[in-house]
Motif scaffolding. Structure first.
Motif, PDB file in Angstrom:
ATOM      1  N   ILE A 118       0.348  -1.046  -0.063  1.00  0.00           N
ATOM      2  CA  ILE A 118      -0.113  -0.399  -0.163  1.00  0.00           C
ATOM      3  C   ILE A 118       1.072   1.343  -0.161  1.00  0.00           C
ATOM      4  CG2 ILE A 118      -1.723   0.868   1.081  1.00  0.00           C
ATOM      5  CD1 ILE A 118      -2.049  -1.314   2.297  1.00  0.00           C
ATOM      6  N   LYS A 119       0.641   2.229  -1.284  1.00  0.00           N
ATOM      7  CA  LYS A 119       1.521   3.531  -1.112  1.00  0.00           C
ATOM      8  C   LYS A 119       0.313   4.183  -1.660  1.00  0.00           C
ATOM      9  CE  LYS A 119       3.578   1.821  -5.107  1.00  0.00           C
ATOM     10  NZ  LYS A 119       5.056   1.550  -5.615  1.00  0.00           N
ATOM     11  N   ARG A 120       1.199   5.719  -1.490  1.00  0.00           N
ATOM     12  CA  ARG A 120       0.209   6.981  -2.453  1.00  0.00           C
ATOM     13  C   ARG A 120      -0.644   6.699  -3.988  1.00  0.00           C
ATOM     14  NH1 ARG A 120       0.546  11.737  -5.019  1.00  0.00           N
ATOM     15  NH2 ARG A 120       2.654  11.449  -5.076  1.00  0.00           N
ATOM     16  N   THR A 121       0.271   6.263  -4.315  1.00  0.00           N
ATOM     17  CA  THR A 121      -0.072   5.626  -5.773  1.00  0.00           C
ATOM     18  C   THR A 121       0.629   4.712  -6.002  1.00  0.00           C
ATOM     19  OG1 THR A 121       2.215   6.829  -6.801  1.00  0.00           O
ATOM     20  CG2 THR A 121      -0.116   8.092  -6.528  1.00  0.00           C
ATOM     21  N   SER A 122      -0.150   3.664  -7.559  1.00  0.00           N
ATOM     22  CA  SER A 122       0.778   2.584  -7.900  1.00  0.00           C
ATOM     23  C   SER A 122       0.675   2.591  -9.561  1.00  0.00           C
ATOM     24  CB  SER A 122      -0.566   1.333  -7.375  1.00  0.00           C
ATOM     25  OG  SER A 122       0.432   1.003  -6.513  1.00  0.00           O
ATOM     26  N   SER A 123       1.271   1.973 -10.255  1.00  0.00           N
ATOM     27  CA  SER A 123       1.465   2.387 -11.614  1.00  0.00           C
ATOM     28  C   SER A 123       0.870   1.130 -12.052  1.00  0.00           C
ATOM     29  CB  SER A 123       2.702   2.013 -11.683  1.00  0.00           C
ATOM     30  OG  SER A 123       3.446   0.645 -11.446  1.00  0.00           O
ATOM     31  N   PHE A 124       0.715   1.727 -13.367  1.00  0.00           N
ATOM     32  CA  PHE A 124      -0.564   0.650 -14.802  1.00  0.00           C
ATOM     33  C   PHE A 124       0.606  -0.489 -14.808  1.00  0.00           C
ATOM     34  CE2 PHE A 124      -2.205   3.605 -15.117  1.00  0.00           C
ATOM     35  CZ  PHE A 124      -4.565   3.753 -15.532  1.00  0.00           C
ATOM     36  N   ASP A 125       1.737  -0.467 -14.456  1.00  0.00           N
ATOM     37  CA  ASP A 125       2.801  -1.585 -14.225  1.00  0.00           C
ATOM     38  C   ASP A 125       2.427  -3.109 -13.574  1.00  0.00           C
ATOM     39  OD1 ASP A 125       5.112  -2.912 -16.393  1.00  0.00           O
ATOM     40  OD2 ASP A 125       5.872  -2.697 -14.593  1.00  0.00           O
TER      41      ASP A 125
END
Length: 205
Positions: A118-125
């Motif tokens: 869990i983090k602020r944003t995750s990437s599509f990759d």
């Protein structure tokens, strides 16, 4: 003439009941760590069918928190969907409407206890999905063309065609990029599975 190079993986799509069960699992996990998840969370995950770049969100409507995910991530495996749900569940806690200090502390606790990321944003990759901006890139500088099938024929340097099995959109590629090599790990921006074809149009004499 095109010759099919590789079929995408035939992944299953998580159903509403399964996603709701994952929400209950994540909520229970947070409470076991004494994270103050409130009781007024709607028991069903809202699935937004519209394509977009946001994987999930937490809304408050009529006194209840509603966890929403984008429909295109239902092709992801359960672990990745759980990670999105855990991210949003933490937003229901007091003082966690943003990604501030308290939210980060709770996220770190969930990560340490359950192996989440869990983090602020995750990437599509990271989600195993194709970034719509990358997939929309077309050959010879033609960007966002409504007729990629026509555009790619203008260039003899196009070697591969990526086609969505859901919406039928085609994306030309000049090289064997990561998307081409690992097509089963990516999705179209509409959420559809992708197939790679090798472009074998002969050069004009």
């Amino acid at each position: 003439m095109r010759e099919e190079e590789r079929q995408p993986y035939d992944d299953g799509v998580m159903e509403q009941k399964e996603i709701d069960n994952e929400l209950r699992t994540v909520t229970k996990q947070a409470r076991e760590l004494n994270i103050p998840v409130p009781d007024n969370i709607w028991g069903h995950v809202r699935i937004n069918p519209r394509p977009g770049k946001r994987f999930g969100c937490c809304r408050r409507e009529n006194g209840k928190f509603i966890i929403e995910i984008s429909g295109f991530i239902t092709d992801c495996d359960a672990e990745k969907i759980r990670n999105v749900l855990a991210h949003e569940i933490l937003h229901t806690c007091p003082g966690c409407s943003n990604h501030g200090k308290i939210w980060k502390e709770y996220a770190a606790a969930m990560n340490a206890a359950y192996g989440y990321h869990i983090k602020r944003t995750s990437s599509f990759d990271e989600m195993g999905l194709d970034d719509p901006a990358e997939l929309a890139e077309s050959a010879d500088g033609v960007h966002g063309s409504g007729n990629a099938a026509t555009a790619h024929r203008r260039s003899s340097s196009v070697k591969y065609i990526i086609k969505c099995r859901k919406c039928g959109r085609e994306y030309p590629r000049k090289r064997r990029s990561k998307v081409v090599k690992e097509i089963g790990s990516y999705r179209c921006s509409c959420g559809g599975r992708l197939t790679v074809y090798k472009e074998t149009i002969a050069n004009p004499r």
